[in-house]
Design a protein around this motif. Structure first.
Motif, mmCIF file in Angstrom:
data_model
loop_
_atom_site.group_PDB
_atom_site.id
_atom_site.type_symbol
_atom_site.label_atom_id
_atom_site.label_comp_id
_atom_site.label_asym_id
_atom_site.label_seq_id
_atom_site.Cartn_x
_atom_site.Cartn_y
_atom_site.Cartn_z
ATOM 1 N N SER A 193 81.549 -43.796 28.720
ATOM 2 C CA SER A 193 80.340 -43.079 29.533
ATOM 3 C C SER A 193 80.011 -43.542 30.854
ATOM 4 C CB SER A 193 79.077 -43.373 28.885
ATOM 5 O OG SER A 193 78.808 -44.689 28.831
ATOM 6 N N GLY A 194 80.625 -44.902 31.299
ATOM 7 C CA GLY A 194 80.817 -45.270 32.676
ATOM 8 C C GLY A 194 81.493 -44.549 33.598
ATOM 9 N N ALA A 195 82.827 -44.386 33.237
ATOM 10 C CA ALA A 195 83.652 -43.659 33.856
ATOM 11 C C ALA A 195 83.462 -42.213 34.127
ATOM 12 C CB ALA A 195 85.144 -43.749 33.429
ATOM 13 N N GLN A 196 82.855 -41.537 33.019
ATOM 14 C CA GLN A 196 82.301 -40.073 32.915
ATOM 15 C C GLN A 196 81.399 -39.981 33.953
ATOM 16 O OE1 GLN A 196 81.477 -39.705 28.898
ATOM 17 N NE2 GLN A 196 83.806 -39.974 28.215
ATOM 18 N N LEU A 197 80.266 -40.890 34.043
ATOM 19 C CA LEU A 197 79.359 -40.791 34.851
ATOM 20 C C LEU A 197 79.560 -40.922 36.311
ATOM 21 C CD1 LEU A 197 76.050 -40.737 35.504
ATOM 22 C CD2 LEU A 197 76.128 -43.235 35.411
ATOM 23 N N TRP A 198 80.475 -41.733 36.582
ATOM 24 C CA TRP A 198 80.764 -41.859 38.070
ATOM 25 C C TRP A 198 81.687 -40.561 38.565
ATOM 26 C CZ3 TRP A 198 77.428 -44.860 39.847
ATOM 27 C CH2 TRP A 198 77.010 -45.923 39.322
ATOM 28 N N LEU A 199 82.553 -40.188 37.620
ATOM 29 C CA LEU A 199 83.124 -38.798 38.042
ATOM 30 C C LEU A 199 82.203 -37.741 38.178
ATOM 31 C CD1 LEU A 199 85.812 -37.253 38.371
ATOM 32 C CD2 LEU A 199 85.911 -37.041 35.820
ATOM 33 N N ALA A 200 81.134 -37.859 37.344
ATOM 34 C CA ALA A 200 80.099 -36.700 37.356
ATOM 35 C C ALA A 200 79.498 -36.577 38.887
ATOM 36 C CB ALA A 200 79.139 -36.806 36.270
ATOM 37 N N CYS A 201 79.184 -37.696 39.063
ATOM 38 C CA CYS A 201 78.454 -37.905 40.444
ATOM 39 C C CYS A 201 79.444 -37.417 41.764
ATOM 40 C CB CYS A 201 78.203 -39.413 40.847
ATOM 41 S SG CYS A 201 76.885 -40.090 39.752
#
Length: 454
Positions: free
Chosen positions: A320-328
């Motif tokens: 979820s960490g990588a997914q969040l930063w890509l989302a930003c």
């Protein structure tokens, strides 16, 4: 304007209320014009898009006032500056209520015209357009981060209220919070924020609240339930989600009205006028605007830098960490496209402008985001790798989560429900849910059933 005016009070000045206009004008032709104005205003309850930064919007600002009179020689207020039935202030593109409209005083109309002229003198059209995009980007990323925190807080890892396999889907808390805040920032206090800064009100409503809430995630959760054969949960998920979000904005409006009443009691009328006058002109100068713009640009650069650095470190491990930063990183384009599409709200179809009551901009954004999310979910099922999951989930959470919105949809739904054509609200909801779910089923559910993806 008397802040204690009750909804449904008769207007106190000629040409100051659309309700007065509809009651006093005679003839079917003028009644049709009045209905068109109401339809246009209701469909623009949430957003009018990038018309806010083009000369076309400035001409739209007075189009209705110049196109038809009220029978006394005074113009009818434009739909973009008619106040909400649930607000005591002038609110651009505010909801129109069938329960009553607050009258607009001559002084407020003049202040609104002065503010528009001040903004025209401050910025060039190109800088104005860039400014809106910066505000939308910054607040859009904040909306993504808030949505992520609410998912974690109410999700299985902490409170356990929401989950992927429940009618209480993961994005339900953020949709409720965003709808509640829309009642405050997008309805009751929208005019007050607009007097401080037009950019701020669009950044908060379109940028932050539009990105805090997401329709595509909601629709995808219901598709996941239907794929597993939980059709009752799917139907209940749509009904409960609509019920909770619509009542969240009502609760937000009512609490904001109560807070406004309290502020009115605590402040004298004269001090309130002085405060409004100073705030109206406080940010409408070139130096102040550029200072705020530079600060936002620096903070936006920090957010993007942190997101890029964290994504590089966490991408290989996934999660979820990588997914969040890509989302930003991919969130701003989603906000920009939704803001662009919102220009079609209130315009209807064709040169005749039929069906003006349908917010086609919001409808297009929500349905297209839901369909793209369904297609990416199908790809993720077919490829089934960690890298693909990170890319797909990040794009879904950021870009598509910001492209679709529930707060704007609920603001439009609530405005239609309070208008004299209540049935339009439910027809609009049925169009949004029905088209999104049917197309999503064809794009996602059918391939999953055929290929037997887990």
């Amino acid at each position: 304007m008397d802040p204690d005016t009750n909804v449904g009070d008769e207007p106190r000045s000629s040409g100051s209320s659309l309700r007065w206009c509809s009651l006093s004008l005679a003839g079917s032709g003028l009644s049709k014009i009045s209905d068109d104005i109401e339809s246009k205003t209701v469909s623009e309850a949430g957003d009018i898009g990038d018309r806010a930064c083009h000369s076309s919007r400035r001409s739209d600002f007075g189009s209705f006032r110049s196109s038809v009179g009220n029978g006394t020689g005074n113009p009818i207020p434009d739909s973009n500056i008619l106040p909400s039935a649930t607000s005591n202030s002038i609110t651009p593109d505010a909801p129109l209520s069938g329960k009553g409209i607050y009258p607009v005083s001559t002084e407020e109309l003049e202040n609104s015209e002065d503010k528009k002229q001040d903004v025209e003198k401050v910025l060039t059209p190109s800088l104005e357009y860039v400014s809106y995009r910066i505000y939308l980007s910054f607040f859009g990323i904040l909306g993504v981060l808030t949505r992520y925190l609410l998912q974690k807080l109410f999700g299985p890892s902490i409170l356990g209220v929401t989950s992927n396999q429940s009618i209480l889907y993961l994005d339900l808390p953020s949709n409720m919070v965003g709808s509640f805040l829309m009642g405050w920032l997008g309805v009751v206090f929208k005019g007050d924020i607009c007097r401080v800064s037009d950019y701020l009100v669009i950044g908060l409503s379109t940028g932050y609240l539009g990105s805090l809430t997401t329709f595509s995630g909601w629709n995808q959760e219901m598709l996941n339930l239907s794929v597993d054969g939980k059709w009752v949960f799917t139907v209940l998920g749509f009904f409960i989600g609509l019920f909770l979000a619509s009542h969240s904005i009502i609760f937000g409006i009512e609490t904001a009205q109560g807070f406004r009443w309290l502020l009115t009691r605590l402040n004298s009328t004269s001090s309130s006028k002085n405060s409004n006058s100073s705030s109206k002109r406080g940010l409408n100068n070139h130096r102040c605007h550029l200072a705020i713009l530079v600060a936002l640009l620096l903070m936006l650069g920090v957010l993007w830098s942190v997101s890029g650095t964290q994504l590089k470190e966490k991408f290989n491990s996934g999660g979820s960490g990588a997914q969040l930063w890509l989302a930003c990183l991919v969130a701003p384009p989603g906000v920009w496209i939704r803001w662009f599409l919102a220009r079609y709200n209130g315009r209807g179809l064709g040169s005749a402008g039929i069906l003006k009551w349908v917010p086609f901009g919001t409808l297009t954004a929500n349905i297209s985001a839901a369909c793209i999310m369904a297609a990416l979910s199908t790809v993720n099922k077919a490829v089934n790798t960690k890298t693909c999951d990170t890319l797909v989930t990040g794009i879904q959470f950021g870009f598509l989560g910001c492209l679709s919105t529930v707060s704007t949809f609920i603001a439009e739904f609530n405005a239609m429900r309070e208008s004299k054509h209540t049935w339009r609200a439910y027809a609009y909801a049925l169009m949004t849910f029905g088209l999104s779910f049917v197309l999503g089923t064809l794009v996602y559910s059918v391939p999953v059933w055929i290929n037997g993806y887990n």
